[in-house]
Design a protein around this motif. Structure first.
Motif, PDB file in Angstrom:
ATOM      1  N   GLU A 295     -59.284 -50.454  55.711  1.00 23.03           N
ATOM      2  CA  GLU A 295     -60.535 -51.170  56.183  1.00 23.03           C
ATOM      3  C   GLU A 295     -61.052 -52.110  55.822  1.00 23.03           C
ATOM      4  O   GLU A 295     -61.616 -53.022  56.677  1.00 23.03           O
ATOM      5  CB  GLU A 295     -61.345 -49.884  56.344  1.00 23.03           C
ATOM      6  CG  GLU A 295     -61.407 -48.773  57.521  1.00 23.03           C
ATOM      7  CD  GLU A 295     -62.289 -47.873  57.448  1.00 23.03           C
ATOM      8  OE1 GLU A 295     -63.513 -48.092  56.933  1.00 23.03           O
ATOM      9  OE2 GLU A 295     -61.979 -46.522  57.506  1.00 23.03           O
ATOM     10  N   LEU A 296     -61.125 -52.416  54.775  1.00 22.04           N
ATOM     11  CA  LEU A 296     -61.630 -53.640  53.876  1.00 22.04           C
ATOM     12  C   LEU A 296     -60.854 -54.757  54.260  1.00 22.04           C
ATOM     13  O   LEU A 296     -61.218 -55.974  53.805  1.00 22.04           O
ATOM     14  CB  LEU A 296     -61.831 -53.493  52.358  1.00 22.04           C
ATOM     15  CG  LEU A 296     -62.981 -52.758  52.189  1.00 22.04           C
ATOM     16  CD1 LEU A 296     -62.965 -52.126  50.721  1.00 22.04           C
ATOM     17  CD2 LEU A 296     -64.134 -53.022  52.532  1.00 22.04           C
ATOM     18  N   ALA A 298     -60.120 -55.855  57.143  1.00 20.65           N
ATOM     19  CA  ALA A 298     -60.605 -56.245  58.407  1.00 20.65           C
ATOM     20  C   ALA A 298     -59.752 -56.533  59.333  1.00 20.65           C
ATOM     21  O   ALA A 298     -60.062 -57.725  60.015  1.00 20.65           O
ATOM     22  CB  ALA A 298     -61.710 -57.299  57.799  1.00 20.65           C
ATOM     23  N   LYS A 301     -60.578 -51.353  62.773  1.00 16.74           N
ATOM     24  CA  LYS A 301     -60.556 -50.196  62.600  1.00 16.74           C
ATOM     25  C   LYS A 301     -59.860 -49.412  63.732  1.00 16.74           C
ATOM     26  O   LYS A 301     -58.880 -48.581  63.592  1.00 16.74           O
ATOM     27  CB  LYS A 301     -61.915 -49.549  62.579  1.00 16.74           C
ATOM     28  CG  LYS A 301     -61.951 -48.278  61.707  1.00 16.74           C
ATOM     29  CD  LYS A 301     -63.401 -47.678  61.439  1.00 16.74           C
ATOM     30  CE  LYS A 301     -63.435 -46.630  60.833  1.00 16.74           C
ATOM     31  NZ  LYS A 301     -64.658 -45.965  60.485  1.00 16.74           N
ATOM     32  N   PRO A 406     -58.506 -62.885  57.004  1.00 15.19           N
ATOM     33  CA  PRO A 406     -59.591 -62.930  56.137  1.00 15.19           C
ATOM     34  C   PRO A 406     -59.489 -63.805  55.049  1.00 15.19           C
ATOM     35  O   PRO A 406     -58.634 -64.148  54.291  1.00 15.19           O
ATOM     36  CB  PRO A 406     -59.397 -61.217  55.462  1.00 15.19           C
ATOM     37  CG  PRO A 406     -58.506 -60.485  56.565  1.00 15.19           C
ATOM     38  CD  PRO A 406     -57.750 -61.780  57.326  1.00 15.19           C
TER      39      PRO A 406
END
Ligand code: ATP
Length: 516
Positions: A295-296, A298, A301, A406
């Motif tokens: 999830e981190l 990004a 989800k 990211p």
């Protein structure tokens, strides 16, 4: 709007054009399913590997790293069961001469039925609007229930057939389901047969097979055979983990879909050694922890789903895949498996050496159970590239191609650009570049107009462009432009290192991971 096929094609050509991935040995027309990572690709891959390594090893006091050799004693693969059973069921289509994995043909068929259910859900959601209750719909709609029943019965039949190694039965199932060759539409299939996926070679001077060694098909066995070394030298107490990243090799029946399925790929694996009886608790922990890690990243989800295995390997007592919505649909990205003591016991038997743990608190010794997390670095790379690739229409009608990678993963974090090549601007820009270079990956660019330079950086995913103009010389400030929003801000040069560090370093992501 890109169709999934278009998207994959575009990602592949973008990867090549911008130095992320090239076909291997391309001057000789390449080698099937083998790829080389270019300058930007190598950076992104390093950053992904670093995120994994730090989250595992740096953030967990009881997990340590290992870098084992690719070649291992051949008995390793006897003990692990790979020589005997690392097989895939192979089937050929007689008309198209195409080769397939029989289980994958069946899984793709199941996926089509799932697609029908999803269509029903979408239709109903539109019809009922706000009052739509998806769960209730899934549990009551007769068409959905019928399709779900179909899926369960195919899955059950496949599990039994594969467990019993009933290859004739697998072919019958393919015929009963009316599965056709996805390329030619033909249903003219050969029998199903097993195919071993390990590559072998000879070690040293040749002598009748005695020196036959294998290229490791997974990194995990390097961890198991070093269990006692690491436990003793590190004085590790159970539960503890050993983490490793490295190349693995599998002679895949069909290697395709770019870097999703290759014959040489990189794995990032962690084996967590636990007391027997506590493994399910640890398995649940790692299942959750790995989802948080994803999830981190990004990537969205909604792009993930977990899939609990119905066909458990004979040594596993729980297993699931974390699947990602790749351009070609949901597919396995990571596996989490509770492997019992199968591997350590196997190596004990084969080597005659004890691989046990003396538990000082319980005053007893036992063979630990293992929970493993195993992710393919190349598949993760593809997930990042395909979710980041965007084509955007600008207000002025022009288009830009953008990789919204990211910040902490971007190959280059910042590019330093003098507005012009004169008036002392390049010198000032070089000065700023030198002050940043020791802290983060940055580049210098003075070629072409600023607009062109922005586009170039957008295409490789550089999150920040720093422009040095004439005002910089008098007020010590620069313009910093953010990739996704294209917003520009004026900041003092002194603030740059801290600002960039906060935005692009992996530390803040690791902090969020440990806070969860
Ligand atoms: P699949 O069912 O897709 O063949 P697997 O279940 O055999 O995968 P594992 O043995 O669990 O895969 O390997 C762990 C991870 O290694 C997978 O989740 C995947 O990310 C990666 N991986 C496995 N095979 C390949 C391959 N041929 N190319 C790239 N990555 C791979």
């Amino acid at each position: 709007m890109n169709t999934p096929d278009d998207l994959l094609k575009k990602v592949i050509s973008h990867c090549k054009e911008y130095g992320f991935i090239y076909p291997s040995s391309e001057i000789y027309d390449g080698l099937s399913a083998t790829y080389d990572y270019g300058p930007n690709g190598a950076e992104l891959k390093n950053n992904l590997r670093e995120y994994w390594w730090k989250a595992m090893v740096q953030m967990n006091e009881n997990i340590v790293g290992l870098d084992a050799a690719i070649f291992m004693h051949p008995s390793t693969w006897k003990a692990s069961g790979h020589i005997e059973a690392f097989n895939d069921p192979l089937i050929d289509n007689k008309d198209s001469k195409k080769r397939y994995r029989a289980d994958v043909l069946i899984e793709d068929h199941i996926e089509k039925i799932r697609g029908k259910i999803q269509k029903e859900v979408k239709k109903a959601a539109k019809r009922f609007g706000e009052s739509f209750d998806e769960e209730q719909f899934l549990n009551t709609n007769p068409r959905v229930l019928k399709n779900q029943e179909k899926i369960s019965s195919i899955q059950e039949r496949m599990k039994t057939l594969l467990d019993d190694e009933d290859l004739k039965g697998v072919k019958e199932l393919i015929e009963d389901l009316g599965i056709a060759d996805p390329v030619s539409g033909s249903k003219n299939w050969t029998d199903v047969r097993q195919f071993n996926l390990m590559f072998s070679t000879e070690l040293g001077s040749l002598s009748e097979g005695a020196n036959k060694v294998y290229l490791r098909p997974e990194t995990a066995q390097g961890i198991f055979v070093n269990f006692s070394n690491v436990q003793k030298t590190g004085r590790m107490k159970i539960p503890f983990g050993i983490a490793q990243t490295g190349k693995a090799f599998r002679n895949e029946i069909i290697a395709r879909q770019f870097i999703f399925r290759m014959r040489e790929f990189e794995q990032m694996e962690m084996q967590y050694f636990v007391k027997p009886g506590t493994e399910i608790e640890h398995y649940e922990y790692w299942k959750k922890k790995r989802q948080q890690w994803h999830e981190l990243l990004a990537l969205g989800k909604e792009k993930y789903r977990t899939h609990d295995h119905i066909k458990l390997a004979h040594y596993a007592n729980a297993a699931c895949d974390i699947e990602y919505d790749f351009p070609m649909g949901f597919k396995e990205l990571e596996g989490i498996h509770s492997r019992t003591d199968f591997d350590l016991k196997g190596h004990e038997e084969e080597s005659g050496k004890k691989l046990r743990y003396f538990d000082p608190e319980e005053n007893e010794s036992y063979t630990p159970y293992v929970v493993e997390t195993s992710i393919g670095l190349d598949r993760l790379f593809l997930a990042v590239m395909s979710s980041s690739y965007k084509e955007e229409k600008q207000k002025d009608g022009s288009e830009r191609t953008l990789l919204s990678i990211p910040d902490f993963l971007a190959p280059v974090k910042a590019v330093v650009m003098p507005l012009t090549k004169k008036d002392g601007l390049p010198e000032k820009a070089r000065e700023i570049m030198s002050s940043l270079q020791t802290e983060l990956m940055c580049k210098y660019d003075e070629k072409d107009s600023i607009g062109k330079r922005y586009r170039r950086q957008d295409a490789v995913g550089t999150p920040y462009c720093i422009t040095i103009d004439h005002d910089t010389l008098s007020d010590n400030s620069v313009t910093i432009r953010e990739r996704d929003s294209m917003k520009q801000e004026r900041v003092n040069i002194q603030q740059l290192p801290q600002l960039l560090e906060e935005k692009t370093s992996v530390s803040h992501v690791l902090k969020s991971l440990s806070a969860d």
